[in-house]
Write a protein that holds these residues in place. Structure first.
Motif, PDB file in Angstrom:
ATOM      1  N   ILE A  34       0.877  -1.162   0.012  1.00 23.96           N
ATOM      2  CA  ILE A  34       0.048  -0.033   0.119  1.00 23.96           C
ATOM      3  C   ILE A  34       0.926   1.220  -0.165  1.00 23.96           C
ATOM      4  N   GLN A  35       0.637   2.124  -0.807  1.00 28.85           N
ATOM      5  CA  GLN A  35       1.522   3.179  -0.981  1.00 28.85           C
ATOM      6  C   GLN A  35       0.624   4.669  -1.251  1.00 28.85           C
ATOM      7  N   VAL A  36       1.059   5.521  -0.340  1.00 29.10           N
ATOM      8  CA  VAL A  36       0.237   7.096  -0.745  1.00 29.10           C
ATOM      9  C   VAL A  36       1.099   8.002  -1.130  1.00 29.10           C
ATOM     10  N   ASN A  37       0.935   8.713  -2.417  1.00 34.43           N
ATOM     11  CA  ASN A  37       1.705   9.742  -2.906  1.00 34.43           C
ATOM     12  C   ASN A  37       0.945  10.858  -3.012  1.00 34.43           C
ATOM     13  N   ALA A  38       1.493  11.872  -2.814  1.00 33.93           N
ATOM     14  CA  ALA A  38       0.907  13.527  -2.975  1.00 33.93           C
ATOM     15  C   ALA A  38       0.551  13.755  -4.203  1.00 33.93           C
ATOM     16  N   ALA A  39      -0.861  14.295  -4.194  1.00 34.90           N
ATOM     17  CA  ALA A  39      -1.112  14.693  -5.484  1.00 34.90           C
ATOM     18  C   ALA A  39      -0.955  16.234  -5.768  1.00 34.90           C
ATOM     19  N   PRO A  40      -1.233  16.837  -6.695  1.00 35.35           N
ATOM     20  CA  PRO A  40      -1.159  18.492  -6.985  1.00 35.35           C
ATOM     21  C   PRO A  40      -2.133  19.007  -5.988  1.00 35.35           C
ATOM     22  N   LYS A  41      -1.751  20.029  -5.124  1.00 32.14           N
ATOM     23  CA  LYS A  41      -2.316  20.784  -4.465  1.00 32.14           C
ATOM     24  C   LYS A  41      -3.580  21.361  -5.242  1.00 32.14           C
ATOM     25  N   MET A  42      -4.648  21.798  -4.278  1.00 31.17           N
ATOM     26  CA  MET A  42      -5.794  22.638  -4.704  1.00 31.17           C
ATOM     27  C   MET A  42      -5.598  23.859  -4.164  1.00 31.17           C
ATOM     28  N   ARG A  43      -5.958  25.046  -4.862  1.00 28.55           N
ATOM     29  CA  ARG A  43      -5.738  26.266  -4.381  1.00 28.55           C
ATOM     30  C   ARG A  43      -7.018  27.103  -3.931  1.00 28.55           C
ATOM     31  N   ARG A  44      -7.042  27.554  -2.649  1.00 27.78           N
ATOM     32  CA  ARG A  44      -7.985  28.261  -2.255  1.00 27.78           C
ATOM     33  C   ARG A  44      -7.394  29.701  -1.633  1.00 27.78           C
ATOM     34  N   ARG A  45      -8.219  30.686  -0.894  1.00 31.52           N
ATOM     35  CA  ARG A  45      -7.320  31.786  -0.359  1.00 31.52           C
ATOM     36  C   ARG A  45      -8.294  31.844   0.805  1.00 31.52           C
ATOM     37  N   THR A  46      -7.529  32.580   1.841  1.00 34.23           N
ATOM     38  CA  THR A  46      -7.928  33.117   3.165  1.00 34.23           C
ATOM     39  C   THR A  46      -7.601  34.488   3.153  1.00 34.23           C
ATOM     40  N   TYR A  47      -8.554  35.169   4.046  1.00 30.73           N
ATOM     41  CA  TYR A  47      -8.309  36.546   4.038  1.00 30.73           C
ATOM     42  C   TYR A  47      -7.839  37.143   5.461  1.00 30.73           C
ATOM     43  N   ARG A  48      -6.576  37.959   5.474  1.00 28.86           N
ATOM     44  CA  ARG A  48      -5.712  38.158   6.472  1.00 28.86           C
ATOM     45  C   ARG A  48      -5.927  39.684   6.915  1.00 28.86           C
ATOM     46  N   ALA A  49      -5.488  40.014   8.052  1.00 28.71           N
ATOM     47  CA  ALA A  49      -5.671  41.571   8.464  1.00 28.71           C
ATOM     48  C   ALA A  49      -5.126  42.453   7.662  1.00 28.71           C
ATOM     49  N   GLY A 101      -6.241  43.722   4.727  1.00 30.22           N
ATOM     50  CA  GLY A 101      -6.193  43.326   3.402  1.00 30.22           C
ATOM     51  C   GLY A 101      -5.424  42.542   2.577  1.00 30.22           C
ATOM     52  N   ARG A 102      -4.475  41.589   3.269  1.00 31.38           N
ATOM     53  CA  ARG A 102      -3.789  40.640   2.654  1.00 31.38           C
ATOM     54  C   ARG A 102      -4.413  39.435   2.274  1.00 31.38           C
ATOM     55  N   ILE A 103      -3.955  38.732   1.594  1.00 35.46           N
ATOM     56  CA  ILE A 103      -4.607  37.390   1.026  1.00 35.46           C
ATOM     57  C   ILE A 103      -3.451  36.175   1.273  1.00 35.46           C
ATOM     58  N   ASN A 104      -3.768  35.119   1.916  1.00 39.15           N
ATOM     59  CA  ASN A 104      -2.804  34.214   2.012  1.00 39.15           C
ATOM     60  C   ASN A 104      -3.572  32.614   1.348  1.00 39.15           C
ATOM     61  N   PRO A 105      -2.458  32.023   0.826  1.00 40.50           N
ATOM     62  CA  PRO A 105      -3.076  30.619   0.277  1.00 40.50           C
ATOM     63  C   PRO A 105      -3.532  29.829   1.258  1.00 40.50           C
ATOM     64  N   TYR A 106      -4.633  28.909   0.763  1.00 39.76           N
ATOM     65  CA  TYR A 106      -5.174  27.989   1.563  1.00 39.76           C
ATOM     66  C   TYR A 106      -5.434  26.680   0.907  1.00 39.76           C
ATOM     67  N   MET A 107      -4.503  25.921   0.980  1.00 37.27           N
ATOM     68  CA  MET A 107      -4.256  24.859   0.062  1.00 37.27           C
ATOM     69  C   MET A 107      -4.688  23.624   0.517  1.00 37.27           C
ATOM     70  N   SER A 108      -5.437  22.521  -0.407  1.00 39.22           N
ATOM     71  CA  SER A 108      -5.672  21.414   0.112  1.00 39.22           C
ATOM     72  C   SER A 108      -4.493  20.441  -0.339  1.00 39.22           C
ATOM     73  N   SER A 109      -4.208  19.306   0.439  1.00 40.65           N
ATOM     74  CA  SER A 109      -3.165  18.309   0.044  1.00 40.65           C
ATOM     75  C   SER A 109      -3.942  16.962  -0.167  1.00 40.65           C
ATOM     76  N   PRO A 110      -4.476  16.997  -1.421  1.00 45.15           N
ATOM     77  CA  PRO A 110      -4.929  15.406  -2.004  1.00 45.15           C
ATOM     78  C   PRO A 110      -3.980  14.433  -2.110  1.00 45.15           C
ATOM     79  N   CYS A 111      -4.253  13.285  -2.541  1.00 45.20           N
ATOM     80  CA  CYS A 111      -3.215  12.245  -2.535  1.00 45.20           C
ATOM     81  C   CYS A 111      -3.708  10.870  -3.527  1.00 45.20           C
ATOM     82  N   HIS A 112      -2.892  10.348  -3.794  1.00 42.87           N
ATOM     83  CA  HIS A 112      -2.908   9.042  -4.551  1.00 42.87           C
ATOM     84  C   HIS A 112      -2.846   7.852  -3.825  1.00 42.87           C
ATOM     85  N   VAL A 113      -3.634   6.895  -3.798  1.00 40.68           N
ATOM     86  CA  VAL A 113      -3.418   5.754  -3.174  1.00 40.68           C
ATOM     87  C   VAL A 113      -3.458   4.368  -4.000  1.00 40.68           C
TER      88      VAL A 113
END
Length: 198
Positions: free
Chosen positions: A140-155, A157-169
């Motif tokens: 059984i093996q788990v590999n990282a898949a390409p990250k998916m991008r969202r954004r979160t709002y900071r103090a 007026g800045r914006i930071n990335p809010y990434m998900s970390s999907p995988c292949h199994v």
């Protein structure tokens, strides 16, 4: 004209675009006896890579029935998954002692995804005429898949990335003919002498 601006070419996403890409799949490890084994895989699964990797390591080389029981226990907080590699800021728990470890968690979503994958592999094994009672998780093996991008709002007026970390199994089940029982202290195994340390 096709209506697509030449300056802005369409970029392919992380997902396969053609059926040809999804047909040919190569496993990291091919089974020793393909006739006595069954495979299954999941790609671009929307579940954390790190949690899924630790859960997969816990069930590697387990019997299929025991692995399913263990994953159900993880969901019910009766057994924990030991976190050995990705263990930064992971809390300690008493249930990790059965794994001779200290840190452990109960990654519910990872356990549910792996249960679905094992069910798929078991169905593939039954189609091939294998006995589910004698199936063992050989690989059984788990590999990282390409990250998916969202954004979160900071103090301010800045914006930071809010990434998900999907995988292949990927998982390979193999049918084992005979299960060798572990010998007890009275059977054939030499009993170690107690040496006094002075």
């Amino acid at each position: 004209s096709s209506g697509i601006n030449a300056e802005w070419p369409l970029r392919p996403g992380p997902f396969p675009v053609s059926s040809a890409e999804t047909k040919m799949t190569r496993y990291a490890k091919e089974p020793e006896n393909p006739a006595k084994s069954a495979k299954a895989r999941g790609s671009y699964l929307r579940v954390h890579f790190k949690n899924t990797r630790e859960t997969a390591q816990a069930i590697k080389h387990m019997h299929l029935k025991r692995a399913n029981r263990f994953l159900k226990n993880v969901v019910g907080h009766k057994e924990c998954v030991p976190f050995r590699r990705f263990n930064g800021s992971v809390g300690r728990c008493a249930q990790a002692k059965q794994w001779r470890h200290v840190q452990g968690r109960w990654p519910k979503k990872s356990a549910e995804f792996l249960m679905q994958l094992l069910k798929n592999a078991e169905s593939n094994a039954e189609v091939k005429g294998l006995d589910p009672e004698h199936l063992v998780i050989e690989h059984i093996q788990v590999n990282a898949a390409p990250k998916m991008r969202r954004r979160t709002y900071r103090a301010h007026g800045r914006i930071n990335p809010y990434m998900s970390s999907p995988c292949h199994v990927e998982v390979v089940l193999a049918e084992k003919d005979t299960v060798v029982a572990k010998p007890t202290a009275g059977e054939e195994e030499p009993v170690k002498k107690k040496v006094s340390k002075k």
